[in-house]
Design an enzyme around this catalytic site. Structure first.
Site, PDB file in Angstrom:
ATOM      1  N   LYS A 189      -7.081  13.074  -8.034  1.00 16.86           N
ATOM      2  CA  LYS A 189      -6.558  11.746  -7.731  1.00 16.86           C
ATOM      3  C   LYS A 189      -7.697  10.806  -7.352  1.00 16.86           C
ATOM      4  O   LYS A 189      -8.724  11.220  -6.840  1.00 16.86           O
ATOM      5  CB  LYS A 189      -5.570  11.843  -6.563  1.00 16.86           C
ATOM      6  N   HIS A 240     -10.751   2.190  -1.348  1.00 16.48           N
ATOM      7  CA  HIS A 240     -10.954   1.825   0.055  1.00 16.48           C
ATOM      8  C   HIS A 240     -11.722   0.505   0.088  1.00 16.48           C
ATOM      9  O   HIS A 240     -12.747   0.381   0.746  1.00 16.48           O
ATOM     10  CB  HIS A 240     -11.678   2.938   0.828  1.00 16.48           C
ATOM     11  N   ASP A 252      -5.967  14.321   0.270  1.00 17.03           N
ATOM     12  CA  ASP A 252      -4.894  14.290  -0.720  1.00 17.03           C
ATOM     13  C   ASP A 252      -4.942  15.524  -1.608  1.00 17.03           C
ATOM     14  O   ASP A 252      -3.913  16.056  -2.008  1.00 17.03           O
ATOM     15  CB  ASP A 252      -5.032  13.039  -1.605  1.00 17.03           C
ATOM     16  N   ASP A 276      -1.024  14.804   4.171  1.00 23.23           N
ATOM     17  CA  ASP A 276      -2.075  14.244   5.013  1.00 23.23           C
ATOM     18  C   ASP A 276      -1.604  12.942   5.623  1.00 23.23           C
ATOM     19  O   ASP A 276      -0.701  12.287   5.110  1.00 23.23           O
ATOM     20  CB  ASP A 276      -3.362  14.052   4.211  1.00 23.23           C
ATOM     21  N   HIS A 284       0.814  -1.206   0.000  1.00 25.29           N
ATOM     22  CA  HIS A 284       0.000   0.000   0.000  1.00 25.29           C
ATOM     23  C   HIS A 284       0.853   1.263   0.000  1.00 25.29           C
ATOM     24  O   HIS A 284       0.530   2.245  -0.648  1.00 25.29           O
ATOM     25  CB  HIS A 284      -0.912  -0.022   1.223  1.00 25.29           C
ATOM     26  N   SER A 294      -6.029   6.861  12.412  1.00 22.82           N
ATOM     27  CA  SER A 294      -7.128   7.773  12.748  1.00 22.82           C
ATOM     28  C   SER A 294      -7.246   8.794  11.627  1.00 22.82           C
ATOM     29  O   SER A 294      -6.243   9.205  11.042  1.00 22.82           O
ATOM     30  CB  SER A 294      -6.832   8.501  14.063  1.00 22.82           C
ATOM     31  N   GLN A 295      -8.478   9.201  11.350  1.00 18.42           N
ATOM     32  CA  GLN A 295      -8.739  10.051  10.202  1.00 18.42           C
ATOM     33  C   GLN A 295      -8.612  11.540  10.529  1.00 18.42           C
ATOM     34  O   GLN A 295      -8.457  11.910  11.688  1.00 18.42           O
ATOM     35  CB  GLN A 295     -10.155   9.767   9.689  1.00 18.42           C
ATOM     36  N   HIS A 353     -10.876  -2.822   1.032  1.00 12.76           N
ATOM     37  CA  HIS A 353     -10.884  -3.708   2.197  1.00 12.76           C
ATOM     38  C   HIS A 353     -11.689  -3.135   3.357  1.00 12.76           C
ATOM     39  O   HIS A 353     -12.508  -3.833   3.943  1.00 12.76           O
ATOM     40  CB  HIS A 353      -9.451  -4.045   2.631  1.00 12.76           C
TER      41      HIS A 353
END
Ligand SMILES: Nc1ncnc2c1ncn2[C@@H]1O[C@H](COP(=O)(O)OP(=O)(O)O)[C@@H](O)[C@H]1O
Ligand SMILES: [Mg+2]
Lengths: 227, 763, 83, 83
Positions: free
Chosen positions: B111, B115, B137, B288, B69, B333-334, B117
């Site tokens: 871009k 997502h 991004d 990010d 990844h 964490s986002q 999985h």
């Protein structure tokens, strides 16, 4: 005529509203940060759509405690024009400037589409340039637009001509009596779920929203002159 | 706080942070590196890079940085084949997103990212956080996001678990985009058995900036502070990047990291704050925290800046107590960003962040010794040469093997339907197939009008978004047909790019460039690697011919659960509409307009929607693509549009000419009378999916000029009918084969997905 | 420290779209014995207070002011100590 | 007839942005004693069943299948009879 668009954390139609005022009315408009407690310099307030405070807890519930909302109440009290669009409508309900409350759409989904509305009352400051009973096209985009009020309130709204817009044909959210927008008793505070600012040019899919802004201007400058 | 002065000698790194953590020798002797997805060889390399045994924290850092990844170790050699340059390219692959010049000092930034999985495990949050990630991004490049798209692949809707996944993934995408206030203007959805256990959710974001606002993810300037901003760090998503780099096995449930939940409200604040900082010109670098969180963003920034970095984890805002360095570093964490700003300007930054009520902290400093050093509770817990994390990540050179099925398919006839079927009946069936059917059920849940810039809403070939203060507009779409790619990776890969470009062209735009997401199975299977290689080659060739460089993308491998998914490269294309007058949609608009079919039609039913319906699977070879013809087609369509001759344009794709005609008639419920002469049988002709074709409607007064242009350019062009009435009627060789009220066809097409979704679903 | 467990429900007179939808889903899943469903919110609020009376007064005020909308919702809560 | 009162909460490890936002608002309203807030759902389900065991089994199945999302949520419930 000067316009203010209060901006809450999470508002996302603030710029769109300001753009509509600038482009359709060519009048000054300021974005006002929600911590500002003073709107004395403005003649009309547009509470924009979006997700103030993420719509957490209940739509509009957290925004209504912002300092700017005291100023909005004061402006309404002075007879200035207050227009609440979508989330702005929800904030007006939560703060008690309009009667009723909002529930999630009856189908539980967010719905974005262009809807047909019927102008139920063209005597308000916001609808003077529409024909009574005219069918217009305005976009909606909300997950919680299922307006509720009890029977007594509904009767009053009907009798006093406070129902300004109803969905025509299919009701996209289950709102009581097909209500899409209402005014307060005095007529200077309008809340509606559809987005007039998203319908000001034909390329947007409809330009029927432009007349709402123009109606406000005509009403105000008719009373106070072109200040 | 971390000391700004330089460490010249190696620091003392602790063996372990807590008693629960294995020691370096235990890791070696118990081969615990395997638990975090590293193999023997990689472990040896790490030991060499460090000159000692790694501790658990360091091992964790390497494991995520070297995961597919983050490092693209399996795909890197292939990605080098993509054409990435062009006079219009401002920023190619390598940053958060690519950027392309659109004139007037402006650039478009875009871009796409997968997502898959996370969505398979928790569809709502999985899909929502995918959207959140791709938006970060784009604004981390300094751009204002203006549009979102999404490309979805699910199993058949007859399966109740699939309905659950689909319903909640769509709701998650809607939730994130709607709350943050970026319109979701386009995308695609396809259903196929191969995605049943492994759905695909690819999200794309498009932004706009002035050239001078373009940001980079670099850490430069020794002593400059590294600032963390956004949501606090919890234990969510630890090893998400590694998780995304493995197959979804039976034990996926246990292995999966705790699910990341998105907070679009927080991201809205972060977005506004970052854009304000960009406008103020305070930032040196911004990136990010996406996959592999703090680790990946900080290490990459140091690597790109050719510097080093020291982080003090005690400064990191934390949501949970007792987090270890390993957990803090690897958390996904986002809604978090990492900034590098000029030393001494912290207060200016703070002022902006305070206005937006965002948590933030200075968590480190830029150093000049190319070391990546981590401090925790006064002790050093990692000390790693930066470039070994990024540049020296291992690369795996694999070789592919032609799958057996590919050879077998060569012998299968696809020049006529396997079953005799009347064209009228075939049309009803194809329109009712969930692949072709209207996706209104999906896009009605997306706010596609916020920002009041959407000139072409979902439902036409490409979406068009106008640019504030300019006459220009951007057209955008996503495309990729996994069934074609399965049948022939190279043709299918090229077709994905070609179809995307064609969609943008039919909307009145010149294609500018692409971003891509390569969704494939395990690259460790030679047959899958062969597919990947073929698709990349096909896409590369198409990008070269159509002059649409690849400016960014994403690779999602190991998409397997019960079986391997169809190889599914998804192309996100952006094009420039020179003037708003050129904006064109697929809908017929005036009775009496003449209908033209551009391009030639061959008997090509391999991989087609009709074949799928009749046979229950695809076989043979997919339609062939001639990229020169394709390019010519684009040129003439664009010229005709720019001359003002074209009232509608719609490319032929899934379902062939019959579906193209039907779809063009739906918007205004305007029918057409069509007459065709062909040597092919009617059903084959109408449902063949031959590439490089489009249907245009032209007002009569421009017909001559239009036909002359086609002759001059030698583009096959047939006048096949006229926009008329409220029925779609088609005659083939003098015989009427379709005669149906548009309303009826439309209700089949619009009803299919809502009807399928009416059945119950379970989690 | 006190923990208040607050339940906020739509008033019985207010139609509950979520409840109806959930009921519909349960029926189509085969739970035909289900007669009715109402959906509400539960909130856990941890707060410092000198005694339970003070805590109770505080929580009640929060509910009235913010946590419930009196036009359509009712609330109730109970306190736990030392959570 | 039984009434099941079901509480569905986010697992402790899952971010609860709604709870954080409510906490923030309570603070700015002056309720500074509030330490933390978590928001969940409550559902009341009325159902026919021959005995409480059957009711319990049914409700538990509904929770697992539909009412709670086991990946991010925990649930608990209790039954009342004859409601
Ligand atoms: N997931 C989605 N999100 C938004 N719009 C979508 C989605 N899926 C399909 N659409 C819209 O539906 C229309 C038709 O999609 P599709 O059949 O894939 O078009 P095409 O064949 O031209 O690529 C497009 O305008 C597309 O943007
Ligand atoms: Mg198309």
């Amino acid at each position: 005529m000067r316009f203010a668009v209060p901006v809450f954390p999470g508002s996302n139609c603030d710029e769109d509203c300001a753009k509509a005022v600038r482009e359709i009315l060519d009048r000054p408009v300021d974005l006002v940060w929600h911590k500002d407690g003073n709107l004395d310099a403005y003649d009309a307030i547009i509470l924009p759509g979006g997700f103030s405070y993420g719509d957490y807890l209940r739509t509009g519930a957290l925004a209504r405690f912002s300092p700017v909302m005291e100023a909005v109440a004061k402006a309404a009290d002075k007879g200035k024009l207050v227009l609440g669009i979508c989330n702005g409508f929800q904030v007006l309900l939560e703060s008690g400037l309009l009667p009723g409350a909002m529930r999630v759409n009856d189908h539980l989904k967010f719905r974005c589409s262009i809807q047909t509305l019927r102008v139920e009352n063209n005597q308000s400051p916001f609808t003077g340039l529409y024909q009574a009973g005219e069918e217009i096209q305005l976009p909606i985009a909300h997950g919680e637009g299922n307006y509720y009020c009890d029977q007594e309130t509904l009767d009053k709204l009907e009798v006093q001509g406070q129902i300004i817009f109803r969905y025509s044909g299919q009701n996209p959210n289950g709102s009581v009596a097909g209500i899409a927008g209402i005014v307060n008793r005095r007529g200077n505070v309008l809340g509606l779920m559809p987005h007039p600012e998203r319908a000001i040019y034909d390329w947007m899919g409809s330009s029927d929203g432009a007349r709402m802004f123009q109606s406000m201007l005509r009403y105000w400058e008719g009373m106070h002159g072109a200040a | 706080m971390v000391q700004p002065e330089q460490q010249t000698t190696a620091v003392h790194v602790v063996e372990r942070v807590t008693d629960q953590e294995p020691t370096p020798t235990q890791i070696r002797d118990g081969e615990l590196f395997q638990e975090v997805g590293l193999n023997h060889e990689e472990y040896q390399q790490i030991t060499k890079h460090l000159g000692r045994l790694p501790n658990w924290t360091e091992l964790g850092i390497y494991s995520v940085m070297w995961s597919e990844h983050c490092s693209y170790k399996n795909s890197k050699p292939l990605l080098k084949r993509f054409p990435v340059e062009g006079p219009q390219v401002l920023q190619g692959p390598g940053e958060g997103a690519g950027a392309i010049d659109i004139g007037d000092g402006q650039a478009v930034v875009f871009k796409i990212e997968s997502h898959n999985h996370p969505t398979a495990v928790e569809p709502f949050q999985g899909a929502a956080t995918g959207v959140g990630g791709i938006i970060r991004d784009v604004f981390s490049m300094g751009a204002r996001p203006v549009a979102l798209l999404n490309s979805l692949r699910f199993g058949p809707l007859s399966n109740s678990r699939v309905r659950y996944l689909f319903e909640h993934a769509v709701a998650g995408i809607a939730h994130y985009g709607n709350v943050i206030g970026i319109p979701t203007v386009g995308g695609e959805v396809d259903f196929d058995d191969s995605y049943e256990g492994n759905p695909l959710v690819n999200a794309m974001c498009v932004g706009v900036l002035s050239h001078d606002e373009l940001q980079k993810g670099v850490a430069k300037g020794v002593g400059n502070p590294v600032i963390y901003v956004g949501a606090s760090t919890g234990r969510d998503g630890i090893h998400g990047a590694t998780f995304a780099s493995e197959e979804l096995g039976e034990d996926a449930e246990e292995k999966r990291p705790s699910v990341q939940a998105g907070d679009p409200f927080m991201e809205k604040l972060l977005l506004e704050a970052c854009i304000e900082l960009v406008k103020k010109g305070i930032l040196i670098g911004i990136q990010d925290m996406g996959a592999a969180g703090l680790t990946c963003s900080s290490a990459e920034m140091a690597s790109k800046g050719e510097t080093g970095m020291e982080l003090d984890l005690d400064q990191v805002p934390q949501r949970e107590t007792g987090m270890t360095p390993y957990e803090i570093l690897l958390s996904e964490s986002q809604e978090r960003m990492l900034l590098v700003v000029e030393d001494g300007r912290e207060a200016e930054v703070q002022e902006v962040l305070d206005k937006w009520e965002l948590p933030s902290a200075v968590v480190g400093r830029v150093t000049n010794d190319n070391r990546y050093r981590i401090r925790h509770q006064g002790r050093w817990v990692a000390d790693i040469p930066v470039q070994t994390l990024v540049d020296d990540a291992p690369v795996v050179y694999r070789t592919g093997k032609e799958p057996e099925a590919y050879r077998q398919n060569a012998g299968i006839r696809v020049d006529q339907p396997s079953v005799d079927i009347h064209p009228g009946e075939a049309l009803n069936q194809v329109l009712a197939s969930s692949n072709v059917a209207s996706k209104r059920w999906v896009y009605e849940q997306y706010d596609h009008m916020v920002r009041t810039s959407t000139a072409v809403r979902p439902g036409s070939d490409a979406a068009v978004v106008v640019l504030d203060g300019l006459d220009k507009a951007l057209a955008m779409c996503t495309d990729g047909n996994g069934r074609y790619v399965y049948l022939d990776p190279q043709e299918g890969g090229a077709a994905a790019v070609a179809e995307a470009a064609r969609n943008v062209v039919c909307s009145g735009a010149r294609p500018l460039g692409i971003t891509d997401c390569l969704n494939f199975g395990s690259p460790e299977k030679p047959e899958v690697f062969w597919q990947l290689e073929g698709a990349v080659d096909g896409m590369s060739e198409a990008c070269r011919q159509l002059e649409t460089p690849v400016v960014g993308g994403n690779v999602s491998l190991y998409n397997e659960s019960k079986g391997t998914i169809h190889p599914t490269p998804v192309v996100g294309m952006v094009g420039l509409v020179e003037s708003r007058q050129h904006i064109t949609t697929q809908a017929f608009k005036e009775e009496g307009d003449l209908i033209y079919l551009l391009g030639e039609t061959f008997a090509e039913l391999g991989g087609s929607e009709l074949q799928l319906i009749l046979d229950g699977k695809v076989s043979g070879r997919p339609p062939k693509i001639d990229l020169q013809r394709e390019k010519k087609l684009h040129q003439v369509i664009l010229t005709a549009i720019q001359k003002g001759w074209v009232r509608s344009a719609h490319d032929c794709s899934s379902g062939g000419l019959a579906v193209t005609l039907a779809e063009s008639s739906f918007d205004h419920e305007l029918g057409a009378r069509v007459e065709i002469e062909t040597a092919l049988d009617a059903t084959t002709y109408l449902f063949s999916e031959t590439q490089s074709r489009a249907v245009l409607s032209i007002p009569q007064e421009y017909a001559d000029a239009f036909q002359r242009l086609m002759e001059e350019e030698a583009v096959p062009c047939a006048k096949i009918g006229e926009v008329s009435g409220s029925c779609l009627t088609v005659e083939v060789n003098g015989q009427q084969v379709i005669d149906a009220p548009v309303k009826e066809l439309k209700s089949i097409w619009e009803g299919a997905i809502p009807c399928a979704m009416n059945a119950s679903s379970t989690n | 420290m006190y923990k208040a467990i607050i339940t906020v429900r739509l008033k019985p007179s207010v139609l509950d779209p979520q409840g109806s939808a959930v009921k519909g889903s349960l029926h189509s899943l085969g739970y035909s014995a289900v007669q009715d469903v109402r959906v509400g919110k539960t909130m856990e609020v941890w707060l410092e207070a000198t005694d339970s009376q003070e805590a109770e007064a505080q929580v009640d005020a929060m509910c009235r002011k913010l946590l419930a909308n009196p036009v359509i919702e009712d609330y109730e809560f109970h306190l736990e100590k030392g959570a």
